[in-house]
Design a protein around this motif. Sequence first.
Motif, PDB file in Angstrom:
ATOM      1  N   TYR A  33       0.837  -1.202   0.000  1.00  0.00           N
ATOM      2  CA  TYR A  33       0.000   0.000   0.000  1.00  0.00           C
ATOM      3  C   TYR A  33       0.871   1.251   0.000  1.00  0.00           C
ATOM      4  O   TYR A  33       1.993   1.245   0.503  1.00  0.00           O
ATOM      5  CB  TYR A  33      -0.851   0.060   1.281  1.00  0.00           C
ATOM      6  CG  TYR A  33      -1.587  -1.201   1.650  1.00  0.00           C
ATOM      7  CD1 TYR A  33      -0.937  -2.238   2.302  1.00  0.00           C
ATOM      8  CD2 TYR A  33      -2.952  -1.331   1.396  1.00  0.00           C
ATOM      9  CE1 TYR A  33      -1.620  -3.398   2.668  1.00  0.00           C
ATOM     10  CE2 TYR A  33      -3.641  -2.484   1.766  1.00  0.00           C
ATOM     11  CZ  TYR A  33      -2.958  -3.502   2.404  1.00  0.00           C
ATOM     12  OH  TYR A  33      -3.642  -4.650   2.768  1.00  0.00           O
ATOM     13  N   TYR A  35       0.218   5.196   1.460  1.00  0.00           N
ATOM     14  CA  TYR A  35      -0.631   6.125   2.190  1.00  0.00           C
ATOM     15  C   TYR A  35      -0.011   7.508   2.160  1.00  0.00           C
ATOM     16  O   TYR A  35       1.216   7.645   2.116  1.00  0.00           O
ATOM     17  CB  TYR A  35      -0.761   5.719   3.667  1.00  0.00           C
ATOM     18  CG  TYR A  35      -1.637   4.533   3.937  1.00  0.00           C
ATOM     19  CD1 TYR A  35      -1.120   3.240   3.909  1.00  0.00           C
ATOM     20  CD2 TYR A  35      -2.986   4.694   4.237  1.00  0.00           C
ATOM     21  CE1 TYR A  35      -1.927   2.145   4.175  1.00  0.00           C
ATOM     22  CE2 TYR A  35      -3.801   3.605   4.520  1.00  0.00           C
ATOM     23  CZ  TYR A  35      -3.257   2.338   4.479  1.00  0.00           C
ATOM     24  OH  TYR A  35      -4.063   1.261   4.747  1.00  0.00           O
ATOM     25  N   LEU A  43      -4.443  10.104   7.756  1.00  0.00           N
ATOM     26  CA  LEU A  43      -3.820   9.058   6.943  1.00  0.00           C
ATOM     27  C   LEU A  43      -4.813   8.592   5.891  1.00  0.00           C
ATOM     28  O   LEU A  43      -5.898   8.103   6.211  1.00  0.00           O
ATOM     29  CB  LEU A  43      -3.451   7.904   7.868  1.00  0.00           C
ATOM     30  CG  LEU A  43      -2.408   6.899   7.406  1.00  0.00           C
ATOM     31  CD1 LEU A  43      -1.067   7.581   7.208  1.00  0.00           C
ATOM     32  CD2 LEU A  43      -2.279   5.810   8.444  1.00  0.00           C
ATOM     33  N   ILE A  56      -6.626  -1.187  -5.374  1.00  0.00           N
ATOM     34  CA  ILE A  56      -7.257   0.028  -4.854  1.00  0.00           C
ATOM     35  C   ILE A  56      -6.572   1.236  -5.486  1.00  0.00           C
ATOM     36  O   ILE A  56      -5.350   1.329  -5.504  1.00  0.00           O
ATOM     37  CB  ILE A  56      -7.130   0.131  -3.313  1.00  0.00           C
ATOM     38  CG1 ILE A  56      -7.933  -0.960  -2.628  1.00  0.00           C
ATOM     39  CG2 ILE A  56      -7.612   1.507  -2.826  1.00  0.00           C
ATOM     40  CD1 ILE A  56      -7.766  -0.965  -1.114  1.00  0.00           C
ATOM     41  N   VAL A  99      -8.722 -11.207   6.174  1.00  0.00           N
ATOM     42  CA  VAL A  99      -8.799  -9.745   6.332  1.00  0.00           C
ATOM     43  C   VAL A  99      -8.340  -9.289   7.705  1.00  0.00           C
ATOM     44  O   VAL A  99      -8.167  -8.104   7.926  1.00  0.00           O
ATOM     45  CB  VAL A  99     -10.214  -9.233   6.045  1.00  0.00           C
ATOM     46  CG1 VAL A  99     -10.549  -9.415   4.583  1.00  0.00           C
ATOM     47  CG2 VAL A  99     -11.227  -9.910   6.928  1.00  0.00           C
ATOM     48  N   GLN A 103      -1.408  -4.419   9.041  1.00  0.00           N
ATOM     49  CA  GLN A 103      -0.453  -3.851   8.114  1.00  0.00           C
ATOM     50  C   GLN A 103       0.843  -3.508   8.841  1.00  0.00           C
ATOM     51  O   GLN A 103       0.839  -3.128  10.006  1.00  0.00           O
ATOM     52  CB  GLN A 103      -1.036  -2.596   7.464  1.00  0.00           C
ATOM     53  CG  GLN A 103      -2.258  -2.910   6.614  1.00  0.00           C
ATOM     54  CD  GLN A 103      -2.863  -1.692   5.977  1.00  0.00           C
ATOM     55  OE1 GLN A 103      -2.820  -0.609   6.549  1.00  0.00           O
ATOM     56  NE2 GLN A 103      -3.435  -1.846   4.807  1.00  0.00           N
TER      57      GLN A 103
ATOM     58  N   ARG B  94     -10.938  -2.662   9.205  1.00  0.00           N
ATOM     59  CA  ARG B  94     -10.617  -3.271   7.925  1.00  0.00           C
ATOM     60  C   ARG B  94     -11.823  -4.029   7.400  1.00  0.00           C
ATOM     61  O   ARG B  94     -12.374  -4.890   8.091  1.00  0.00           O
ATOM     62  CB  ARG B  94      -9.430  -4.211   8.057  1.00  0.00           C
ATOM     63  CG  ARG B  94      -9.060  -4.850   6.720  1.00  0.00           C
ATOM     64  CD  ARG B  94      -7.710  -5.494   6.708  1.00  0.00           C
ATOM     65  NE  ARG B  94      -7.429  -6.020   5.378  1.00  0.00           N
ATOM     66  CZ  ARG B  94      -6.270  -6.544   5.014  1.00  0.00           C
ATOM     67  NH1 ARG B  94      -5.280  -6.614   5.872  1.00  0.00           N
ATOM     68  NH2 ARG B  94      -6.089  -7.009   3.798  1.00  0.00           N
ATOM     69  N   GLY B  95     -12.204  -3.712   6.191  1.00  0.00           N
ATOM     70  CA  GLY B  95     -13.248  -4.452   5.497  1.00  0.00           C
ATOM     71  C   GLY B  95     -12.593  -5.439   4.561  1.00  0.00           C
ATOM     72  O   GLY B  95     -11.506  -5.943   4.835  1.00  0.00           O
ATOM     73  N   LYS B  98     -10.019  -2.906   2.089  1.00  0.00           N
ATOM     74  CA  LYS B  98      -9.531  -1.585   2.457  1.00  0.00           C
ATOM     75  C   LYS B  98      -9.504  -1.401   3.969  1.00  0.00           C
ATOM     76  O   LYS B  98     -10.361  -1.901   4.688  1.00  0.00           O
ATOM     77  CB  LYS B  98     -10.491  -0.567   1.833  1.00  0.00           C
ATOM     78  CG  LYS B  98     -10.085   0.859   1.901  1.00  0.00           C
ATOM     79  CD  LYS B  98     -11.109   1.680   1.105  1.00  0.00           C
ATOM     80  CE  LYS B  98     -11.158   3.092   1.589  1.00  0.00           C
ATOM     81  NZ  LYS B  98     -12.170   3.873   0.890  1.00  0.00           N
ATOM     82  N   VAL B  99      -8.486  -0.669   4.422  1.00  0.00           N
ATOM     83  CA  VAL B  99      -8.415  -0.271   5.828  1.00  0.00           C
ATOM     84  C   VAL B  99      -8.722   1.216   5.909  1.00  0.00           C
ATOM     85  O   VAL B  99      -8.165   2.005   5.152  1.00  0.00           O
ATOM     86  CB  VAL B  99      -7.010  -0.545   6.401  1.00  0.00           C
ATOM     87  CG1 VAL B  99      -6.917  -0.034   7.835  1.00  0.00           C
ATOM     88  CG2 VAL B  99      -6.696  -2.033   6.358  1.00  0.00           C
ATOM     89  N   PHE B 101      -8.640   4.467   8.437  1.00  0.00           N
ATOM     90  CA  PHE B 101      -8.063   4.946   9.691  1.00  0.00           C
ATOM     91  C   PHE B 101      -8.864   6.124  10.233  1.00  0.00           C
ATOM     92  O   PHE B 101      -9.416   6.929   9.472  1.00  0.00           O
ATOM     93  CB  PHE B 101      -6.617   5.390   9.471  1.00  0.00           C
ATOM     94  CG  PHE B 101      -5.654   4.248   9.302  1.00  0.00           C
ATOM     95  CD1 PHE B 101      -5.445   3.686   8.058  1.00  0.00           C
ATOM     96  CD2 PHE B 101      -4.963   3.740  10.391  1.00  0.00           C
ATOM     97  CE1 PHE B 101      -4.571   2.624   7.898  1.00  0.00           C
ATOM     98  CE2 PHE B 101      -4.077   2.680  10.239  1.00  0.00           C
ATOM     99  CZ  PHE B 101      -3.883   2.121   8.992  1.00  0.00           C
TER     100      PHE B 101
END
Lengths: 114, 111
Positions: A33, A35, A43, A56, A99, A103, B94-95, B98-99, B101
């Motif tokens: 990822y 961010y 974030l 994504i 899931v 991270q 988290r789904g 996607k996470v 925040f």
Amino acid sequence: DTAVSQTPKYLVTQMGNDKSIKCEQNLGHDTMYWYKQDSKKFLKIMFSYNNKELIINETVPNRFSPKSPDKAHLNLHINSLELGDSAVYFCASSQFTGVGQPQHFGDGTRLSIL
Amino acid sequence: AQSVTQLDSQVPVFEEAPVELRCNYSSSVSVYLFWYVQYPNQGLQLLLKYLSGSTLVKGINGFEAEFNKSQTSFHLRKPSVHISDTAEYFCAVRGYQKVTFGTGTKLQVIP
């Protein structure tokens, strides 16, 4: 051994330049990822890759182009840098399957646009 | 869609006092909840996570959190804080892919 490493740690450059940030993970994760963290610490996810495939893309300007040569690397190239791009950029990785996997973050790249 | 709300942007607390950092979430699917800590000039580190099972989750550095489904909350607690706990704390949900925040809570421990 650093699990998620980003280079460079600091990046100071002028408006209009093109720059790249590199990220590597040695955790064997299949998902990575990018961010963006702004000055208020908010974030926001930019991109996510699973096994080199983009999964994504969060309405990021197309000046930002991620590239994943293999599942251990996810680089971020930024064209025509603007003042609003100043932020800290974090790379992260996780296992996609399950899931509940957390991270793991790198230490960030602090980008300052002059 | 999922979202996370951290109600306090800053929480000052004296050393050795207890602290609670609040987090509320919303999600249309099953959720997995996390608390991360960010020390100055560093990335985020996982403190603890809730996946299923016991609603009281213990993490590193003496932190714990309680999942409350009816109140859609996942508040973080520590019975006695130390100066070294001064940091930014992020709640996350988290789904599937996607996470998301929260906006973070700055915990400031006062000596």
